[in-house]
Design an enzyme around this catalytic site. Structure first.
Site, PDB file in Angstrom:
ATOM      1  N   LYS A  55       0.847  -1.191   0.000  1.00  0.00           N
ATOM      2  CA  LYS A  55       0.000   0.000   0.000  1.00  0.00           C
ATOM      3  C   LYS A  55       0.884   1.242   0.000  1.00  0.00           C
ATOM      4  O   LYS A  55       1.921   1.270   0.677  1.00  0.00           O
ATOM      5  CB  LYS A  55      -0.904  -0.039   1.238  1.00  0.00           C
ATOM      6  CG  LYS A  55      -1.945   1.071   1.326  1.00  0.00           C
ATOM      7  CD  LYS A  55      -2.818   0.853   2.564  1.00  0.00           C
ATOM      8  CE  LYS A  55      -3.891   1.912   2.708  1.00  0.00           C
ATOM      9  NZ  LYS A  55      -4.757   1.667   3.898  1.00  0.00           N
ATOM     10  N   SER A 106      -9.402   1.702   3.053  1.00  0.00           N
ATOM     11  CA  SER A 106      -8.542   2.445   2.140  1.00  0.00           C
ATOM     12  C   SER A 106      -7.502   1.569   1.447  1.00  0.00           C
ATOM     13  O   SER A 106      -6.838   2.020   0.519  1.00  0.00           O
ATOM     14  CB  SER A 106      -7.830   3.570   2.914  1.00  0.00           C
ATOM     15  OG  SER A 106      -6.972   3.047   3.923  1.00  0.00           O
ATOM     16  N   SER A 138      -9.776  -0.597   7.217  1.00  0.00           N
ATOM     17  CA  SER A 138      -9.150  -0.436   5.907  1.00  0.00           C
ATOM     18  C   SER A 138      -8.435  -1.651   5.346  1.00  0.00           C
ATOM     19  O   SER A 138      -8.080  -1.669   4.170  1.00  0.00           O
ATOM     20  CB  SER A 138      -8.185   0.749   5.928  1.00  0.00           C
ATOM     21  OG  SER A 138      -8.885   1.952   6.130  1.00  0.00           O
TER      22      SER A 138
END
Length: 539
Positions: A115, A192, A216
């Site tokens: 990420k 996210s 997330s």
């Protein structure tokens, strides 16, 4: 008579040779056949590397080909923000090291995605913000370094909701645009950690890393048919990761199986002297994958949290079917209810904590980056509001921009009585409430639908088949976030729209092994995960 006998023996020998030759040939062909990494587990890839069926260089090339085919063209999943230009060279070096010294671990030479809020040397850490597009860290984040030390290869960085908060645009950022769900291009990949989830689901890498503040990792894993782990707060380091709220933030793995997620968790977890929350982590880390128990549900007692049903008929039906399956395996199941405050924790706890902590923690992170770059939240807001960004193809989500301004205004509340009350009283009381619920009912875990509705519509495209009656479909995630407890989500079924539905197992601090056992037991008994329709194997 003797001659006939000899001829008979000769005939039998010939028949035996004729029979064995095809068998040996088939096995020889199988041994030399090209290895297909599609949907393969960490163990399967490691065995192929050990047996020389493939090399790490070939693996990296394979995943780069899939990214090329599916990420920006074809279905255009748009999960990847940057390719690691050193991945091939790293793979070659690790292949040579395997030959000369042997593998460092089961992860030696295995590609993974990260990420884009984790620091990786040689790649910018943007956290989805175009304002940070030129910010190159000086060293790897602790967790990335742990995996690199184990021999794993960073192949790419992935898109995410801007600065780890979605504000209605799940998986959208000014840096990367919108990530799509590889199961249904009309739906999002949650947020996210949307990019890592979509990338792993689409077989762009063997596994991925995400961060979880209020859901997330779990949300994206849930909607992309993956196993996602939110570890106990403090089991994994956040050093070298753009913070959202350090009282809540954790780093965790996303993978296609419980076993793979367990392997990665053990490799990335541990005490980091630069992250005080992890001071006791090494005492608790286990070789989770080696101890996985497929029979765990036969002797388990779980509580079903009834608070998180009623928002979508399909999610309810799939979750109830999953619970019925557990009962058929011997699990003792009881209904439980959280307190009124515990079943919805955003307004009384998570929201105010995030608003209070973000500015100071974010700016402290920015101070670790090389001189000359962005150093304040005000600068990020100014760049985000510039004509260049506002008029671009991917402007900052207006609601996210408002959220940044709110965080700027509320930074002073870090010393307020409200903030201190939440941290010193509300959070500990919530933790004790959940622990009491589990103790009073003698529970091994609490089970619930990870999200109360399926993957939602893309913010830019209406899908009339989407039905959700939830005030907040992520509400169940807030319990583990507020308490700091671990939660594991595992695939449970498919909605009619073709998107996965997952269920969660949550328990007290440092019960990862027990939760992983239960998730593994369920996974092995059901095997419901399917391959995304839009990113099939092209080999």
């Amino acid at each position: 008579m003797g001659k006939k006998y000899v001829n008979l023996k000769a005939l039998l020998a010939i028949l035996l040779v004729v029979t064995i030759l095809p068998w040996n040939q088939a096995n020889a062909e199988a041994a030399t056949a090209p290895f297909d990494p599609f949907e393969k587990s960490i163990e399967e890839v490691a065995k192929a590397l050990d047996s020389k069926q493939t090399t790490s260089e070939e693996l990296v090339k394979y995943y780069l080909e899939r990214i090329e085919a599916y990420d920006k063209q074809g279905p255009a999943i748009n999960a990847i923000t940057a390719i690691n230009e050193k991945a091939l060279d790293t793979a070659k070096a690790l292949d040579a090291e395997r030959t000369s010294k042997g593998p460092r671990s089961v992860l030696h030479g295995i590609p993974f995605v990260v990420k884009d809020n984790f620091d990786v040397v040689g790649m910018p850490t943007t956290a989805g913000s175009v304002a940070l597009k030129n910010e190159y860290p000086l060293k790897n984040s602790y967790t990335v370094q742990q995996l690199i030390d184990a021999g794993a290869i960073v192949i790419a960085k992935t898109n995410m909701s801007e600065l780890a908060a979605s504000y209605g645009r799940l998986g959208y950022s000014s840096m990367g645009g919108l990530t799509l769900n590889p199961y249904n291009l009309n739906r999002d990949a949650s947020g996210s950690s949307s990019g890592s989830a979509a990338a792993v689901a689409a077989n762009f890498a063997v596994f991925g890393l995400g961060t979880d503040t209020s859901g997330s990792v779990r949300g994206p894993a849930n909607v992309t048919g993956l196993v996602g782990i939110r570890p106990t707060h403090g089991l994994t380091s956040r050093t070298g990761v753009v913070p959202s709220s350090l009282s809540l933030d954790v780093t965790g793995p996303l993978a296609r199986s419980v076993e793979d997620a367990s392997i990665v968790l053990a490799a990335m977890a541990g005490t980091d002297k630069e992250d005080a929350a992890t001071k006791d982590a090494s005492k608790h880390v286990k070789a989770y994958a080696k101890a996985l128990d497929a029979s765990a549900l036969k002797k388990a007692r779980v509580g079903v949290a009834v608070d998180f049903f009623g928002d979508n008929e399909e999610v309810d039906a799939i979750t109830k079917e999953a619970i019925a399956k557990m009962e058929s395996m011997g699990t003792e199941v009881i209904r439980v209810k959280f307190s009124d405050r515990t079943k919805y924790l955003w307004t009384p706890a998570l929201g105010p904590i995030g608003d209070a902590e973000f500015k100071s923690q974010f700016e402290k992170y920015l101070s670790t980056l090389p001189a000359g770059g962005v150093k304040t939240l005000e600068e990020v807001i100014k760049i985000s509001e510039s004509p260049e960004v506002l008029n671009s193809k991917t402007p900052v989500n207006p609601a996210r921009l408002d959220g940044l301004k709110t965080a700027l205004e509320k930074a002073e509340t870090l010393n307020s009585d409200e903030y201190k009350n939440i941290v010193n009283h509300v959070i500990p009381e919530t933790r004790k409430s959940v622990e009491k619920l589990m103790k009073d009912n003698d529970l091994d875990a609490i089970v619930f639908p990870t999200m109360s509705c399926p993957a939602s519509n893309r913010f830019d495209k209406e899908d009339p088949t989407y039905v959700c009656n939830a005030y907040d479909t992520y509400a169940a995630s807030y319990v583990a976030s507020a308490t700091g407890f671990p939660e594991v989500t595992v695939p449970a079924g498919m909605a009619e729209a073709g998107v996965p539905i997952g269920i969660s197992f949550m328990g007290p601090a440092y019960t990862e092994q027990k939760l992983l056992d239960l998730a593994y037991s369920f996974e092995q008994a059901t095997k419901v995960r399917t391959v995304p329709t839009h990113t099939p194997n092209f080999k």
